[in-house]
Design a protein around this motif. Structure first.
Motif, PDB file in Angstrom:
ATOM      1  N   GLY A 120     -25.918 -27.719 -67.185  1.00 26.29           N
ATOM      2  CA  GLY A 120     -27.097 -26.945 -67.554  1.00 26.29           C
ATOM      3  C   GLY A 120     -27.007 -26.233 -68.877  1.00 26.29           C
ATOM      4  O   GLY A 120     -28.018 -25.730 -69.384  1.00 26.29           O
ATOM      5  N   VAL A 121     -25.812 -26.165 -69.486  1.00 28.26           N
ATOM      6  CA  VAL A 121     -25.639 -25.483 -70.775  1.00 28.26           C
ATOM      7  C   VAL A 121     -25.645 -26.523 -71.886  1.00 28.26           C
ATOM      8  O   VAL A 121     -24.834 -27.445 -71.892  1.00 28.26           O
ATOM      9  N   ASP A 122     -26.560 -26.386 -72.828  1.00 27.26           N
ATOM     10  CA  ASP A 122     -26.677 -27.340 -73.934  1.00 27.26           C
ATOM     11  C   ASP A 122     -25.834 -26.960 -75.137  1.00 27.26           C
ATOM     12  O   ASP A 122     -25.489 -27.814 -75.956  1.00 27.26           O
ATOM     13  N   LEU A 123     -25.526 -25.670 -75.271  1.00 30.52           N
ATOM     14  CA  LEU A 123     -24.781 -25.175 -76.429  1.00 30.52           C
ATOM     15  C   LEU A 123     -24.190 -23.832 -76.060  1.00 30.52           C
ATOM     16  O   LEU A 123     -24.827 -23.036 -75.356  1.00 30.52           O
ATOM     17  N   VAL A 124     -22.969 -23.562 -76.535  1.00 28.02           N
ATOM     18  CA  VAL A 124     -22.347 -22.256 -76.366  1.00 28.02           C
ATOM     19  C   VAL A 124     -22.282 -21.576 -77.730  1.00 28.02           C
ATOM     20  O   VAL A 124     -21.779 -22.156 -78.694  1.00 28.02           O
ATOM     21  N   LEU A 125     -22.790 -20.364 -77.801  1.00 31.29           N
ATOM     22  CA  LEU A 125     -22.785 -19.578 -79.033  1.00 31.29           C
ATOM     23  C   LEU A 125     -21.810 -18.423 -78.868  1.00 31.29           C
ATOM     24  O   LEU A 125     -21.873 -17.677 -77.879  1.00 31.29           O
ATOM     25  N   GLU A 126     -20.915 -18.281 -79.831  1.00 29.64           N
ATOM     26  CA  GLU A 126     -19.959 -17.163 -79.768  1.00 29.64           C
ATOM     27  C   GLU A 126     -20.627 -15.857 -80.142  1.00 29.64           C
ATOM     28  O   GLU A 126     -21.627 -15.829 -80.862  1.00 29.64           O
ATOM     29  N   VAL A 185     -30.836 -24.652 -73.278  1.00 30.92           N
ATOM     30  CA  VAL A 185     -30.309 -23.393 -72.752  1.00 30.92           C
ATOM     31  C   VAL A 185     -28.990 -23.135 -73.470  1.00 30.92           C
ATOM     32  O   VAL A 185     -28.046 -23.921 -73.360  1.00 30.92           O
ATOM     33  N   ILE A 186     -28.955 -22.055 -74.233  1.00 31.45           N
ATOM     34  CA  ILE A 186     -27.802 -21.718 -75.078  1.00 31.45           C
ATOM     35  C   ILE A 186     -27.143 -20.467 -74.513  1.00 31.45           C
ATOM     36  O   ILE A 186     -27.766 -19.402 -74.445  1.00 31.45           O
ATOM     37  N   ALA A 187     -25.902 -20.600 -74.098  1.00 28.28           N
ATOM     38  CA  ALA A 187     -25.172 -19.481 -73.495  1.00 28.28           C
ATOM     39  C   ALA A 187     -24.399 -18.732 -74.564  1.00 28.28           C
ATOM     40  O   ALA A 187     -23.608 -19.330 -75.298  1.00 28.28           O
ATOM     41  N   MET A 188     -24.604 -17.426 -74.636  1.00 27.47           N
ATOM     42  CA  MET A 188     -23.865 -16.610 -75.586  1.00 27.47           C
ATOM     43  C   MET A 188     -22.698 -15.949 -74.851  1.00 27.47           C
ATOM     44  O   MET A 188     -22.892 -15.182 -73.901  1.00 27.47           O
ATOM     45  N   ILE A 189     -21.485 -16.265 -75.282  1.00 36.85           N
ATOM     46  CA  ILE A 189     -20.278 -15.720 -74.660  1.00 36.85           C
ATOM     47  C   ILE A 189     -19.783 -14.575 -75.528  1.00 36.85           C
ATOM     48  O   ILE A 189     -19.278 -14.785 -76.635  1.00 36.85           O
ATOM     49  N   GLU A 190     -19.949 -13.355 -75.027  1.00 36.53           N
ATOM     50  CA  GLU A 190     -19.634 -12.168 -75.822  1.00 36.53           C
ATOM     51  C   GLU A 190     -19.005 -11.056 -74.991  1.00 36.53           C
ATOM     52  O   GLU A 190     -19.079  -9.878 -75.355  1.00 36.53           O
ATOM     53  N   ASP A 191     -18.373 -11.463 -73.886  1.00 35.59           N
ATOM     54  CA  ASP A 191     -17.667 -10.524 -73.021  1.00 35.59           C
ATOM     55  C   ASP A 191     -16.358 -11.163 -72.580  1.00 35.59           C
ATOM     56  O   ASP A 191     -16.282 -12.383 -72.376  1.00 35.59           O
ATOM     57  N   ALA A 192     -15.338 -10.329 -72.376  1.00 36.73           N
ATOM     58  CA  ALA A 192     -14.051 -10.853 -71.914  1.00 36.73           C
ATOM     59  C   ALA A 192     -14.207 -11.611 -70.602  1.00 36.73           C
ATOM     60  O   ALA A 192     -13.568 -12.649 -70.382  1.00 36.73           O
ATOM     61  N   GLU A 193     -15.060 -11.106 -69.716  1.00 38.00           N
ATOM     62  CA  GLU A 193     -15.282 -11.790 -68.437  1.00 38.00           C
ATOM     63  C   GLU A 193     -15.863 -13.183 -68.650  1.00 38.00           C
ATOM     64  O   GLU A 193     -15.477 -14.140 -67.977  1.00 38.00           O
ATOM     65  N   GLY A 194     -16.786 -13.297 -69.612  1.00 29.32           N
ATOM     66  CA  GLY A 194     -17.372 -14.598 -69.896  1.00 29.32           C
ATOM     67  C   GLY A 194     -16.355 -15.593 -70.416  1.00 29.32           C
ATOM     68  O   GLY A 194     -16.408 -16.787 -70.086  1.00 29.32           O
ATOM     69  N   VAL A 195     -15.406 -15.103 -71.218  1.00 30.53           N
ATOM     70  CA  VAL A 195     -14.343 -15.978 -71.721  1.00 30.53           C
ATOM     71  C   VAL A 195     -13.499 -16.485 -70.546  1.00 30.53           C
ATOM     72  O   VAL A 195     -13.212 -17.680 -70.431  1.00 30.53           O
ATOM     73  N   ASP A 196     -13.129 -15.584 -69.659  1.00 26.81           N
ATOM     74  CA  ASP A 196     -12.292 -15.954 -68.518  1.00 26.81           C
ATOM     75  C   ASP A 196     -13.020 -16.891 -67.556  1.00 26.81           C
ATOM     76  O   ASP A 196     -12.396 -17.776 -66.950  1.00 26.81           O
ATOM     77  N   GLU A 197     -14.316 -16.692 -67.411  1.00 27.87           N
ATOM     78  CA  GLU A 197     -15.091 -17.476 -66.445  1.00 27.87           C
ATOM     79  C   GLU A 197     -15.711 -18.738 -67.033  1.00 27.87           C
ATOM     80  O   GLU A 197     -16.401 -19.471 -66.324  1.00 27.87           O
ATOM     81  N   LEU A 198     -15.464 -18.998 -68.318  1.00 23.83           N
ATOM     82  CA  LEU A 198     -16.138 -20.116 -68.975  1.00 23.83           C
ATOM     83  C   LEU A 198     -15.906 -21.464 -68.280  1.00 23.83           C
ATOM     84  O   LEU A 198     -16.852 -22.257 -68.201  1.00 23.83           O
ATOM     85  N   PRO A 199     -14.708 -21.773 -67.783  1.00 21.28           N
ATOM     86  CA  PRO A 199     -14.568 -23.065 -67.091  1.00 21.28           C
ATOM     87  C   PRO A 199     -15.580 -23.258 -65.964  1.00 21.28           C
ATOM     88  O   PRO A 199     -16.208 -24.329 -65.861  1.00 21.28           O
TER      89      PRO A 199
END
Length: 257
Positions: A167-173, A146-160
């Protein structure tokens, strides 16, 4: 049929992996990407029209050349996750992950019990019966990413909190959409965007979740390597092909002149 996920194994060893986005639904093109030596391909079904039979054949082409096939699914679509994995993908790229709930929904769709509730099915991934179904469930939970794509300001803030639950195997910018989220569309090298990417990478490092960069220049690539990043998406095949076609024509026009 389910096979070992060599990208996931390489991540565990700290080795480098290189991939491409693929938006043209052509098995021949996927085969070319594998023959060129890439480790993985991200088949795009978020921005492109790909029917289920096409997707299955794209994955077959990847398997034929030992290329790990991931599928970028449409946002918030558990059904698309199920269909991609039943077609044989070894992972799903989930776009626009903004909250922990987004990942929990994806994990529920992508993994079998007790980790999730992916709908049970036979078919091609258990080899039409060659793999015992109970054993297949265990192995699928081990191999599928499961690869999470972080591409929103909210996602950056909520990443912790997104990563803390597992459950996340890889984070893709996703610098392109991230630039729009910060009000500077397509300015992927804007200081605010670069700072956000650095924050994402730092949080991944803290929580020991691998990070995948999309370098746009050799300088970007070297900077991420120096920071310890080992997984890279080197663009998209449409952009590579378009630039190569223009360069080829320009070269011949120049020679003719």
């Amino acid at each position: 049929m389910l096979r070992p996920n060599t990208v996931k194994a390489r991540l565990a060893r700290g080795g480098e992996s290189y991939g491409l986005f693929c938006s043209i639904p052509s098995p021949t093109l996927v085969e070319m990407i594998g023959c060129a030596g890439y480790d993985f391909v991200i088949l795009d079904t978020e921005h492109t029209l790909v029917d289920p039979q096409q997707l299955e054949n794209l994955i077959r082409a990847a398997e034929a050349v030992d290329l790990v096939a991931f599928v970028r699914v449409p946002e918030a679509d558990p059904g698309a996750i199920l269909r991609a994995l039943d077609a044989g993908a070894l992972g799903v790229v989930v776009p626009h992950v903004r909250t922990r709930a987004d990942i929990e929904s994806a994990v529920r769709a992508a993994r079998y019990a007790p980790e999730g509730m992916r709908s049970l099915n036979g078919g091609r991934v258990p080899g039409f019966g060659r793999i015992d179904l109970a054993d297949y469930i265990r192995r699928a939970n081990e191999e599928v990413m499961v690869i999470a794509m972080i591409e929103d300001a909210e996602g950056v803030d909520e990443l912790p909190s997104i990563l803390a639950g597992g459950g996340v195997d890889l984070v893709l910018e996703g610098a392109a959409d991230l630039s729009q989220s910060y009000g500077v569309p397509w300015q992927t090298r804007h200081p605010q965007v670069r700072d956000a990417l650095d924050r994402v990478h730092a949080e991944c490092t803290t929580q020991q979740v691998p990070f995948c960069a999309i370098p746009r220049t050799r300088e970007d690539h070297e900077r991420w390597q120096a920071a310890g990043v080992r997984t890279f998406v080197l663009g998209e095949e449409r952009g590579l092909a378009a630039r190569a076609l223009r360069a080829h024509l320009d070269d011949h026009r120049g020679n003719h002149a």
